[in-house]
Write an enzyme that holds these catalytic residues in place. Structure first.
Site, PDB file in Angstrom:
ATOM      1  N   GLU A 234      67.633  61.719 -16.548  1.00 36.78           N
ATOM      2  CA  GLU A 234      68.534  61.135 -15.560  1.00 36.78           C
ATOM      3  C   GLU A 234      67.938  59.828 -15.038  1.00 36.78           C
ATOM      4  O   GLU A 234      66.776  59.793 -14.621  1.00 36.78           O
ATOM      5  CB  GLU A 234      68.753  62.099 -14.396  1.00 36.78           C
ATOM      6  CG  GLU A 234      69.624  63.293 -14.751  1.00 36.78           C
ATOM      7  CD  GLU A 234      69.849  64.219 -13.574  1.00 36.78           C
ATOM      8  OE1 GLU A 234      70.994  64.646 -13.378  1.00 36.78           O
ATOM      9  OE2 GLU A 234      68.871  64.521 -12.856  1.00 36.78           O
TER      10      GLU A 234
ATOM     11  N   HIS B 191      64.401  61.117 -13.860  1.00 39.26           N
ATOM     12  CA  HIS B 191      64.224  62.573 -13.793  1.00 39.26           C
ATOM     13  C   HIS B 191      64.198  63.155 -15.201  1.00 39.26           C
ATOM     14  O   HIS B 191      65.227  63.337 -15.841  1.00 39.26           O
ATOM     15  CB  HIS B 191      65.345  63.212 -12.967  1.00 39.26           C
ATOM     16  CG  HIS B 191      65.258  64.702 -12.918  1.00 39.26           C
ATOM     17  ND1 HIS B 191      66.362  65.530 -12.925  1.00 39.26           N
ATOM     18  CD2 HIS B 191      64.179  65.530 -12.896  1.00 39.26           C
ATOM     19  CE1 HIS B 191      65.976  66.778 -12.890  1.00 39.26           C
ATOM     20  NE2 HIS B 191      64.653  66.811 -12.876  1.00 39.26           N
TER      21      HIS B 191
ATOM     22  N   ASN C  83      71.036  69.063 -11.786  1.00 45.23           N
ATOM     23  CA  ASN C  83      70.620  70.124 -10.870  1.00 45.23           C
ATOM     24  C   ASN C  83      71.732  70.527  -9.913  1.00 45.23           C
ATOM     25  O   ASN C  83      71.826  71.690  -9.514  1.00 45.23           O
ATOM     26  CB  ASN C  83      69.375  69.699 -10.085  1.00 45.23           C
ATOM     27  CG  ASN C  83      68.101  69.962 -10.860  1.00 45.23           C
ATOM     28  OD1 ASN C  83      68.083  70.746 -11.799  1.00 45.23           O
ATOM     29  ND2 ASN C  83      67.024  69.304 -10.478  1.00 45.23           N
TER      30      ASN C  83
ATOM     31  N   SER D 115      63.116  65.879  -8.780  1.00 43.85           N
ATOM     32  CA  SER D 115      64.304  66.562  -9.287  1.00 43.85           C
ATOM     33  C   SER D 115      65.385  66.700  -8.235  1.00 43.85           C
ATOM     34  O   SER D 115      66.493  67.138  -8.550  1.00 43.85           O
ATOM     35  CB  SER D 115      63.923  67.952  -9.811  1.00 43.85           C
ATOM     36  OG  SER D 115      63.319  68.724  -8.785  1.00 43.85           O
TER      37      SER D 115
END
Length: 296
Positions: free
Chosen positions: A153, A141, A192, A118
Site C-alpha cells: 500500500e 505498508h 486492513n 499498518s
C-alpha cells in the site's frame, strides 16, 4: 526520482523483509536496529530466505551478491546517504514519531521518509518532522511475509506532494511488487480496514466458545480460499502488532467496534505474541514449527 540507497529502521520481521526485497532489487541497504542480537537474527533470516529463493530460481543473483548490498548498523548516521528511509519499528505512535524526528535530522534534503505502519495515520507522523520534510513523507505498508507478498500500500498523507506519491509507487514497482494506491490517509488504510472486521469477528466467536481457533482457520482455508487462516496469520505477524493496529484505529476513530477484544488483550499482557515467543493462538517448538493450539 530513482531510489538507489535505502535506510531501514527496525530489524524485526517487517524491517528485515523490506531490507531483503530492496537488496534483491539492486538497492544498497542500511539495516538499523538498537539491538545487535536483532540485527544478527535478521541477517541470518535474510540469508536463509534469499538462499531458498535462489534455489527456486526466483532470484537470479547469488545469495552472496544480495547479502553484500545489506549493511547492518546500530546508529541512524548511515541515513545521511539514503534516498529513502523506511521506518519499521514497533506499532506505537510515540516510538514512531521519535524515529521520524531522528531520521529527519540526518536525511539529505531530497530524501523520502516512509513508514511501514499498518494502521497509524501517516499524517500524524508527518507532523513530527520539519515543514520542509513533510511533503516527502508517505506510507509504504508492506504485507507479511514481505519477500512473498506481492502488494504494497502506498499511502498519501495530507502533506504528501504529487512527486513523492508517484515516487513511492515507482519504488514499489522497482521491487517487483504491485502498488495499491491509498489516496486518503485513514487509520488502517485500505486492506486492513477490509480485513479487520473479519479478524475481530473471529476473535469474538472464539471468545464466546462458538468455535475453536483451529476450526476457524480450517474453515477459512477450505471454504473461503485463504492460504492462511486468521489466527495463523496473526501468529506470524505478532499479536502485539495486531493489538497495536486495532488500538490505533480505535484511538483515531473512537469507534468501539475497533477496540481489541479481551481475548487478544490478555494474550498480549501475558506475552503470548505468536511465533516469535513460541505461543500465541498456537504453540510452537524452538524451530518455529507449530505443535498445536494454545489454551485460549
Amino acid at each position: 526520482m530513482e531510489v538507489k540507497k535505502v535506510f531501514v529502521m527496525g530489524a524485526g520481521l517487517m524491517g528485515s523483509g523490506i531490507a531483503q526485497v530492496a537488496a534483491q532489487a539492486g538497492c544498497r541497504v542500511d539495516l538499523c536496529d538498537v539491538n545487535q542480537e536483532a540485527l544478527d537474527r535478521a541477517l541470518n533470516n535474510i540469508s536463509w530466505s534469499v538462499g531458498k529463493l535462489v534455489e527456486k530460481g526466483a532470484v537470479q543473483e547469488s545469495k552472496e551478491a544480495v547479502l553484500d548490498r545489506i549493511r547492518p548498523t546500530l546508529t541512524v548516521d548511515a541515513a545521511s546517504e539514503a534516498d529513502m528511509a523506511i521506518e519499521a519499528v514497533f506499532e506505537n505512535l510515540e516510538v514512531k514519531r521519535e524515529v521520524f524526528q531522528r531520521l529527519d535530522a540526518v536525511l539529505p534534503a531530497h530524501s523520502l521518509l516512509a513508514t511501514n505502519t499498518s494502521a497509524i495515520p501517516v499524517t500524524q507522523l508527518a507532523a513530527a518532522v520539519s515543514s520542509g520534510r513533510r511533503p516527502k513523507v508517505l506510507g509504504l505498508h508492506f504485507f507479511s511475509p514481505v519477500p512473498m507478498m506481492p502488494a504494497v500500500e502506498v499511502v498519501r498523507a495530507m502533506t504528501t506532494d504529487d512527486q513523492t506519491f508517484l515516487a513511492g509507487r515507482d519504488f514499489v514497482l522497482s521491487l517487483g511488487k504491485e502498488p495499491i494506491l491509498v489516496r486518503k490517509d485513514v487509520p488502517g488504510f485500505l486492506i486492513n480496514r477490509i480485513n479487520f472486521p473479519a479478524t475481530l469477528e473471529a476473535m469474538w466467536l472464539v471468545e464466546a466458545g462458538v468455535a475453536t481457533v483451529e476450526d476457524v482457520d480450517k474453515g477459512l482455508r477450505l471454504a473461503a480460499g485463504r492460504k492462511m487462516g486468521i489466527f495463523e496469520t496473526g501468529d506470524m505477524v505478532g499479536l502485539d502488532v495486531t493489538h497495536g493496529a486495532l488500538l490505533a484505529v480505535f484511538e483515531e476513530t473512537k469507534d468501539p467496534r475497533w477496540y481489541p477484544p479481551a481475548i487478544l488483550r490478555r494474550k498480549v499482557q501475558l506475552g503470548h505474541l505468536g511465533r516469535k515467543t513460541g505461543r500465541g493462538w498456537y504453540v510452537y517448538d524452538d524451530q518455529g514449527n507449530r505443535i498445536g493450539p494454545a489454551d485460549v
